[in-house]
Design a protein around this motif. Structure first.
Motif, PDB file in Angstrom:
ATOM      1  N   PRO A  20     -12.447   8.979  14.875  1.00 31.00           N
ATOM      2  CA  PRO A  20     -11.356   8.088  14.455  1.00 31.00           C
ATOM      3  C   PRO A  20     -11.296   6.753  15.209  1.00 31.00           C
TER       4      PRO A  20
ATOM      5  N   ILE B 118      -8.206   4.276  13.095  1.00 26.17           N
ATOM      6  CA  ILE B 118      -7.610   5.413  12.396  1.00 26.17           C
ATOM      7  C   ILE B 118      -6.678   6.205  13.306  1.00 26.17           C
TER       8      ILE B 118
ATOM      9  N   LYS C  56       0.526   6.255   4.719  1.00 23.97           N
ATOM     10  CA  LYS C  56      -0.019   7.605   4.571  1.00 23.97           C
ATOM     11  C   LYS C  56      -1.186   7.593   3.584  1.00 23.97           C
TER      12      LYS C  56
ATOM     13  N   ASN D  23      -9.134   7.237   3.741  1.00 20.81           N
ATOM     14  CA  ASN D  23     -10.205   6.931   4.695  1.00 20.81           C
ATOM     15  C   ASN D  23     -11.545   7.450   4.160  1.00 20.81           C
TER      16      ASN D  23
ATOM     17  N   VAL E  10      -3.446   4.330  13.004  1.00 22.22           N
ATOM     18  CA  VAL E  10      -2.879   4.541  11.669  1.00 22.22           C
ATOM     19  C   VAL E  10      -2.242   5.927  11.592  1.00 22.22           C
ATOM     20  N   SER E  11      -2.934   6.926  12.097  1.00 16.70           N
ATOM     21  CA  SER E  11      -2.434   8.298  12.088  1.00 16.70           C
ATOM     22  C   SER E  11      -1.129   8.420  12.877  1.00 16.70           C
TER      23      SER E  11
ATOM     24  N   LEU F  52      -4.311   6.286   5.206  1.00 21.50           N
ATOM     25  CA  LEU F  52      -4.917   7.328   6.033  1.00 21.50           C
ATOM     26  C   LEU F  52      -5.668   8.341   5.171  1.00 21.50           C
TER      27      LEU F  52
END
Length: 170
Positions: free
Chosen positions: A96, A157, A83, A89, A160-161, A86
């Protein structure tokens, strides 16, 4: 129990390192992990364990070595650490899918930007144990090579999200 996320290196990318995600889930359960889930076909594993991240990494690497008959690199993060990746970033306004995160076991080398090869329009930003890269022309078109990439693994991303969401929904 805590939720951990394991990122495998070079799994199901470009036709190399084929590993069905059902096999990965099974291996993770065999070493004693719980609530085991995978996300897409590129070696993303979410699981619960009482083990430390470093012990979980070692167990998983040993099991994968037996399965693949060769070393398979694994990067492990807690749900909270993922988290934080993220949230940190440095390219929040970029598309993303055009922001990659190179996950490492250690801090990136201090000369990561200076030693980059093939850089065109990419923007490199070191993090704590990762390197963020914005690929304005797309990740698939890049010629960028980072020396630290051989020690880590990249996720965009979006991935990752999704991993953060899956880990926090556990």
């Amino acid at each position: 129990m805590k939720t951990l996320i394991a990122l495998l290196r070079a799994v199901n990318v470009g036709g190399t390192g084929k590993m069905p995600m059902a096999d990965l889930r099974h291996l993770a359960e065999e070493v004693g992990f719980h609530e085991v889930r995978t996300y897409i076909q590129s070696g993303n594993l979410i699981f619960a364990t009482k083990k430390t991240p470093s012990d979980a990494k070692l167990l998983l690497e040993q099991k994968l070595d037996s399965y693949a008959a060769k070393p398979v690199g694994v990067i492990v993060r807690t749900a909270q650490e993922m988290k934080q990746v993220l949230e940190a970033n440095p390219f929040p306004d970029a598309e993303p899918s055009k922001v990659g995160v190179l996950f490492l076991d250690h801090a990136p080398p201090p000369d990561i930007i200076e030693t980059a090869k093939g850089q065109a329009d990419e923007v490199i930003q070191p993090g704590k144990r990762e390197v963020y890269v914005h690929y304005p022309s797309g990740m698939g078109r890049t010629k960028l090579r980072l020396t630290a990439a051989s020690q880590g693994t990249v996720r965009n991303i979006n991935t990752v999200s999704k991993l953060v969401k899956m880990a926090t929904d556990a």
